[in-house]
Design an enzyme around this catalytic site. Structure first.
Site, mmCIF file in Angstrom:
data_model
loop_
_atom_site.group_PDB
_atom_site.id
_atom_site.type_symbol
_atom_site.label_atom_id
_atom_site.label_comp_id
_atom_site.label_asym_id
_atom_site.label_seq_id
_atom_site.Cartn_x
_atom_site.Cartn_y
_atom_site.Cartn_z
ATOM 1 N N PRO A 11 11.936 5.655 1.358
ATOM 2 C CA PRO A 11 13.103 4.776 1.508
ATOM 3 C C PRO A 11 14.374 5.567 1.822
ATOM 4 O O PRO A 11 15.377 4.985 2.222
ATOM 5 C CB PRO A 11 13.202 4.062 0.155
ATOM 6 C CG PRO A 11 12.309 4.785 -0.775
ATOM 7 C CD PRO A 11 11.326 5.571 0.025
ATOM 8 N N ASP A 63 9.183 -9.347 23.484
ATOM 9 C CA ASP A 63 9.283 -9.327 22.025
ATOM 10 C C ASP A 63 10.741 -9.350 21.632
ATOM 11 O O ASP A 63 11.587 -8.790 22.309
ATOM 12 C CB ASP A 63 8.690 -8.030 21.473
ATOM 13 C CG ASP A 63 7.203 -8.151 21.290
ATOM 14 O OD1 ASP A 63 6.680 -9.234 21.542
ATOM 15 O OD2 ASP A 63 6.593 -7.151 20.911
ATOM 16 N N GLU A 119 6.737 8.825 -8.281
ATOM 17 C CA GLU A 119 8.203 8.852 -8.235
ATOM 18 C C GLU A 119 8.720 9.570 -6.999
ATOM 19 O O GLU A 119 9.855 9.438 -6.625
ATOM 20 C CB GLU A 119 8.767 9.557 -9.476
ATOM 21 C CG GLU A 119 8.364 8.900 -10.777
ATOM 22 C CD GLU A 119 8.920 7.495 -10.911
ATOM 23 O OE1 GLU A 119 10.117 7.321 -10.634
ATOM 24 O OE2 GLU A 119 8.165 6.588 -11.278
ATOM 25 N N ARG A 145 1.419 -0.270 19.453
ATOM 26 C CA ARG A 145 1.417 -1.309 20.496
ATOM 27 C C ARG A 145 2.280 -0.949 21.688
ATOM 28 O O ARG A 145 2.175 -1.565 22.741
ATOM 29 C CB ARG A 145 1.804 -2.659 19.905
ATOM 30 C CG ARG A 145 3.172 -2.688 19.293
ATOM 31 C CD ARG A 145 3.280 -3.813 18.285
ATOM 32 N NE ARG A 145 3.057 -5.110 18.890
ATOM 33 C CZ ARG A 145 3.933 -5.727 19.672
ATOM 34 N NH1 ARG A 145 5.092 -5.141 19.959
ATOM 35 N NH2 ARG A 145 3.670 -6.903 20.176
HETATM 36 N N1 ADE Z 1 8.064 4.146 0.292
HETATM 37 C C1 ADE Z 1 8.598 3.323 -0.628
HETATM 38 N N2 ADE Z 1 9.478 2.477 -0.070
HETATM 39 C C2 ADE Z 1 9.523 2.782 1.266
HETATM 40 C C3 ADE Z 1 10.255 2.272 2.370
HETATM 41 N N3 ADE Z 1 11.135 1.286 2.246
HETATM 42 N N4 ADE Z 1 10.039 2.831 3.570
HETATM 43 C C4 ADE Z 1 9.166 3.848 3.711
HETATM 44 N N5 ADE Z 1 8.449 4.368 2.704
HETATM 45 C C5 ADE Z 1 8.626 3.843 1.487
#
Ligand code: ADE
Length: 242
Positions: free
Chosen positions: A91, A171, A118, A156
């Protein structure tokens, strides 16, 4: 394109990559996807892939050695003259966008690293990964689902994968606006009809209708994609965070 995936849950990938457009692309050899079990790159009797963090704290951290070895193994198979993109799913990464998917679709070799728990030892982030990608501003339980999203979005766009190159172009995020509504048979279902124009056979009117509907939908749902003059402004500067 060759895509290597490194994960402690290889079974997650089996079914989704067998079906539809990606399944066909694999059958045709346009996409080669190899899923590696991170545990195969451990050297201890219990195949340990995580440990408590140095300095204490909650949760576990994924160990560096199996990732270093796994990526060396994947690189060993690489085609001469290519340098793979080694992508850590997190994230904390840059956002996946259509533009970035297009860039990745031009690569010969991607290696996707899927952390769990974690987090992952910082040395993997610094010395193994060449890129970090997020699929959105939310946290999921691990990189596996994120890797599947990346494989789909990128796969794709690999030349030859979509039967009709036009479908990629129309798209929502590749064309100047979001796609408008579509209908198919029956013409009436539970009292619900289909706009007359679509059944009129007047191709000019149908095209105009689609264009207008796309404009309305974009204005209603994603006004930030349009400039004040109503023009499309999906571009790197606004949507790619680098
Ligand atoms: N791992 C946990 N959350 C994630 C996300 N939003 N994007 C990529 N990998 C992740």
């Amino acid at each position: 394109m060759l895509i290597d995936v490194v994960t402690i849950f290889p079974e997650v990938f089996a079914q989704p990559l067998q079906v539809g457009v990606l399944g066909r692309a694999r059958d045709e050899g346009l996409l080669i996807i190899r899923v590696h079990d991170l545990r195969d790159f451990t050297r201890d009797r219990h195949s340990v892939t995580d440990e408590p963090p140095y300095g204490g704290g909650p949760g576990m951290v994924m160990k560096p050695e199996p990732f270093f070895r796994a990526v060396e193994f994947c690189r060993g198979r690489e085609m001469p003259g290519t340098r793979p993109r080694v992508i850590l799913l997190t994230p904390q990464g840059r956002s996946l966008t259509h533009h970035r998917s297009e860039e990745m679709a031009l690569e010969e070799h991607l290696i996707l690293l899927c952390p769990r728990y974690e987090g992952i030892d910082e040395r993997v982030r610094q010395w193994v990964a060449t890129h970090e990608l997020s699929i959105g501003d939310y946290v999921i339980s691990g990189g596996e689902m994120a890797a599947l999203v990346v494989i789909d979005a990128v796969g794709r766009l690999v030349p030859g994968v979509l039967g009709h190159p036009q479908s990629a172009k129309t798209d929502s995020f590749a064309s100047p606006q979001l796609e408008g509504p579509q209908y198919t048979r029956p013409a009436r279902y539970r009292g619900l009809g289909v706009p007359d124009v679509l059944r009129s056979g007047d191709h000019g009117a149908i095209l105009k209708w689609h264009q207008e509907q796309a404009r309305v939908r974009t204005r209603m749902r994603r006004p930030q994609l349009l400039s004040s003059r109503g023009e499309w402004q999906y571009d790197r500067e606004r949507f790619d965070d680098d």
